[in-house]
Design an enzyme around this catalytic site. Sequence first.
Site, PDB file in Angstrom:
ATOM      1  N   GLY A 174      11.536 -80.134 -96.281  1.00 54.18           N
ATOM      2  CA  GLY A 174      11.112 -79.165 -95.720  1.00 54.18           C
ATOM      3  C   GLY A 174       9.585 -78.986 -95.762  1.00 54.18           C
ATOM      4  CG  ASP A 224       2.827 -70.601 -96.654  1.00 54.88           C
ATOM      5  OD1 ASP A 224       3.956 -70.844 -96.042  1.00 54.88           O
ATOM      6  OD2 ASP A 224       2.423 -70.801 -97.787  1.00 54.88           O
ATOM      7  CE1 TYR A 238       9.420 -73.584 -97.309  1.00 58.26           C
ATOM      8  CE2 TYR A 238       9.664 -71.469 -98.627  1.00 58.26           C
ATOM      9  CZ  TYR A 238       9.666 -72.946 -98.558  1.00 58.26           C
ATOM     10  OH  TYR A 238      10.100 -73.624 -99.674  1.00 58.26           O
ATOM     11  CE1 TYR A 253       5.048 -69.709-104.563  1.00 60.62           C
ATOM     12  CE2 TYR A 253       6.456 -68.341-105.185  1.00 60.62           C
ATOM     13  CZ  TYR A 253       5.794 -68.613-104.165  1.00 60.62           C
ATOM     14  OH  TYR A 253       5.564 -67.910-103.382  1.00 60.62           O
TER      15      TYR A 253
HETATM   16  N1  CAA Z   1       0.834 -58.502-100.693  1.00 64.98           N
HETATM   17  C1  CAA Z   1       0.248 -57.702 -99.938  1.00 64.98           C
HETATM   18  N2  CAA Z   1      -0.834 -57.735 -99.666  1.00 64.98           N
HETATM   19  C2  CAA Z   1      -1.392 -59.007 -99.494  1.00 64.98           C
HETATM   20  C3  CAA Z   1      -0.816 -60.050-100.302  1.00 64.98           C
HETATM   21  C4  CAA Z   1       0.436 -59.678-100.760  1.00 64.98           C
HETATM   22  N3  CAA Z   1       1.158 -60.841-101.594  1.00 64.98           N
HETATM   23  N4  CAA Z   1      -1.516 -61.111-100.445  1.00 64.98           N
HETATM   24  C5  CAA Z   1      -2.701 -60.871 -99.782  1.00 64.98           C
HETATM   25  N5  CAA Z   1      -2.676 -59.554 -99.132  1.00 64.98           N
HETATM   26  C6  CAA Z   1      -3.793 -58.929 -98.424  1.00 64.98           C
HETATM   27  C7  CAA Z   1      -4.908 -59.528 -98.579  1.00 64.98           C
HETATM   28  O1  CAA Z   1      -5.416 -58.579 -99.922  1.00 64.98           O
HETATM   29  C8  CAA Z   1      -5.863 -58.874 -97.536  1.00 64.98           C
HETATM   30  O2  CAA Z   1      -6.091 -57.560 -97.342  1.00 64.98           O
HETATM   31  P1  CAA Z   1      -7.315 -56.960 -96.483  1.00 64.98           P
HETATM   32  O3  CAA Z   1      -7.118 -57.555 -95.150  1.00 64.98           O
HETATM   33  O4  CAA Z   1      -7.029 -55.511 -96.710  1.00 64.98           O
HETATM   34  O5  CAA Z   1      -8.436 -57.704 -97.224  1.00 64.98           O
HETATM   35  C9  CAA Z   1      -4.781 -59.305 -96.399  1.00 64.98           C
HETATM   36  O6  CAA Z   1      -3.279 -59.333 -97.071  1.00 64.98           O
HETATM   37  C10 CAA Z   1      -4.939 -60.980 -96.377  1.00 64.98           C
HETATM   38  O7  CAA Z   1      -4.511 -61.059 -94.856  1.00 64.98           O
HETATM   39  P2  CAA Z   1      -4.864 -62.226 -94.095  1.00 64.98           P
HETATM   40  O8  CAA Z   1      -3.779 -62.225 -92.955  1.00 64.98           O
HETATM   41  O9  CAA Z   1      -6.173 -62.286 -93.802  1.00 64.98           O
HETATM   42  O10 CAA Z   1      -4.484 -63.595 -95.018  1.00 64.98           O
HETATM   43  P3  CAA Z   1      -5.123 -64.875 -95.323  1.00 64.98           P
HETATM   44  O11 CAA Z   1      -5.519 -65.436 -94.029  1.00 64.98           O
HETATM   45  O12 CAA Z   1      -6.103 -64.486 -96.267  1.00 64.98           O
HETATM   46  O13 CAA Z   1      -3.849 -65.490 -96.123  1.00 64.98           O
HETATM   47  C11 CAA Z   1      -2.027 -66.522 -96.665  1.00 64.98           C
HETATM   48  C12 CAA Z   1      -2.651 -65.606 -95.830  1.00 64.98           C
HETATM   49  C13 CAA Z   1      -2.450 -68.056 -96.089  1.00 64.98           C
HETATM   50  C14 CAA Z   1      -0.579 -66.558 -96.273  1.00 64.98           C
HETATM   51  C15 CAA Z   1      -2.002 -66.454 -97.917  1.00 64.98           C
HETATM   52  O14 CAA Z   1      -1.893 -65.388 -98.629  1.00 64.98           O
HETATM   53  C16 CAA Z   1      -1.163 -67.601 -98.802  1.00 64.98           C
HETATM   54  O15 CAA Z   1      -1.299 -68.765 -98.706  1.00 64.98           O
HETATM   55  N6  CAA Z   1      -0.197 -66.984 -99.387  1.00 64.98           N
HETATM   56  C17 CAA Z   1       0.700 -68.025 -99.968  1.00 64.98           C
HETATM   57  C18 CAA Z   1       2.192 -67.794 -99.503  1.00 64.98           C
HETATM   58  C19 CAA Z   1       2.973 -68.571-100.710  1.00 64.98           C
HETATM   59  O16 CAA Z   1       3.210 -68.072-101.648  1.00 64.98           O
HETATM   60  N7  CAA Z   1       3.547 -69.646-100.217  1.00 64.98           N
HETATM   61  C20 CAA Z   1       4.248 -70.488-101.055  1.00 64.98           C
HETATM   62  C21 CAA Z   1       4.115 -72.166-100.606  1.00 64.98           C
HETATM   63  S1  CAA Z   1       5.151 -73.165-101.795  1.00 64.98           S
HETATM   64  C22 CAA Z   1       6.556 -72.774-101.153  1.00 64.98           C
HETATM   65  O17 CAA Z   1       6.843 -72.262-100.174  1.00 64.98           O
HETATM   66  C23 CAA Z   1       7.607 -73.422-101.935  1.00 64.98           C
HETATM   67  C24 CAA Z   1       8.582 -72.464-102.348  1.00 64.98           C
HETATM   68  O18 CAA Z   1       9.790 -72.536-101.852  1.00 64.98           O
HETATM   69  C25 CAA Z   1       8.223 -71.390-103.395  1.00 64.98           C
END
Ligand code: CAA
Length: 249
Positions: A92, A96, A155, A187
């Site tokens: 997988g 993101d 995903y 996670y």
């Molecule tokens: N809920 C609501 N709002 C959120 C949020 C959340 N969980 N996280 C961020 N935000 C908000 C921020 O505060 C920001 O708000 P403002 O614009 O008002 O400042 C906005 O959303 C950011 O949006 P962007 O589009 O600019 O996002 P970014 O480019 O900064 O990042 C992302 C986005 C890359 C997806 C990042 O949030 C990220 O990496 N998230 C993790 C995702 C995740 O959990 N991945 C798991 C990987 S491991 C896996 O997948 C294995 C498994 O099976 C568990």
Amino acid sequence: MTKKMVAFVTGGVGGIGSAICRELFQNGYQVIAGYLPAEEDVAQATLKEWRAEGADADIISGDVGNFASCVEMGKTIQQKFGVVQVLVNCAGITKDRTFKKMAEEDWNAVLNVNLNSLFNVTKQFVNGMTDAGYGRIINISSVNGKKGQFGQTNYSASKAGMHGFTMALAQEVVRKGVTVNTISPGYTETLMTKSMPADVTKQIVDQIPAGRMALPEEIAYVVGFLANERAGYITGVNISCNGGLFISF
Ligand code: CAA
């Protein structure tokens, strides 16, 4: 000496996949780990390590997102090892991005590797299992396929789709002795979670009732359980292993 049961694990040299391979060879299976050609170095190093531990293990390269490549892998494995009794669909990827920033290729790549792979790979082995009257198909999904995750429309959709595949195929093959189940890890400490931004990781781990990520071995243990011959009446289910991050019945 009776022939060992054969297990094929896709994504078998990755964080969770390699722990699954170790669990299975320690449980007495002949294990074959699938890997992408780009992972050749890590695959060879992993194999060396396993063989030094006395494992009956092998590796095979291929692309689970490509049907023709899966046909080749299926042929090679079955010519060399015979019928596969245990298939673990573990390969997988993530790409993101928030949906507004997500490109078509981010969507297609994740759906292809995570979900189309279930068709591509399972197709190569399921008839061998039903003809032999025995098999275990275990699909590695994710907590995020159950609850959704900010930044993971691709995903989460692919991992939720795995549940539908599991529930449908389970009904088709259970009378032939084949079970089909899904495990949804939370996670887990792997390269996949290490590549997340540190602030996002902290925010997520803070929400996990267990207060930590899973170890790959904790997911592998569930695979060992479902793969066991004695688990023959468990089919079409999902087992969550997420430290309480998402509790549902
Ligand atoms: N809920 C609501 N709002 C959120 C949020 C959340 N969980 N996280 C961020 N935000 C908000 C921020 O505060 C920001 O708000 P403002 O614009 O008002 O400042 C906005 O959303 C950011 O949006 P962007 O589009 O600019 O996002 P970014 O480019 O900064 O990042 C992302 C986005 C890359 C997806 C990042 O949030 C990220 O990496 N998230 C993790 C995702 C995740 O959990 N991945 C798991 C990987 S491991 C896996 O997948 C294995 C498994 O099976 C568990």
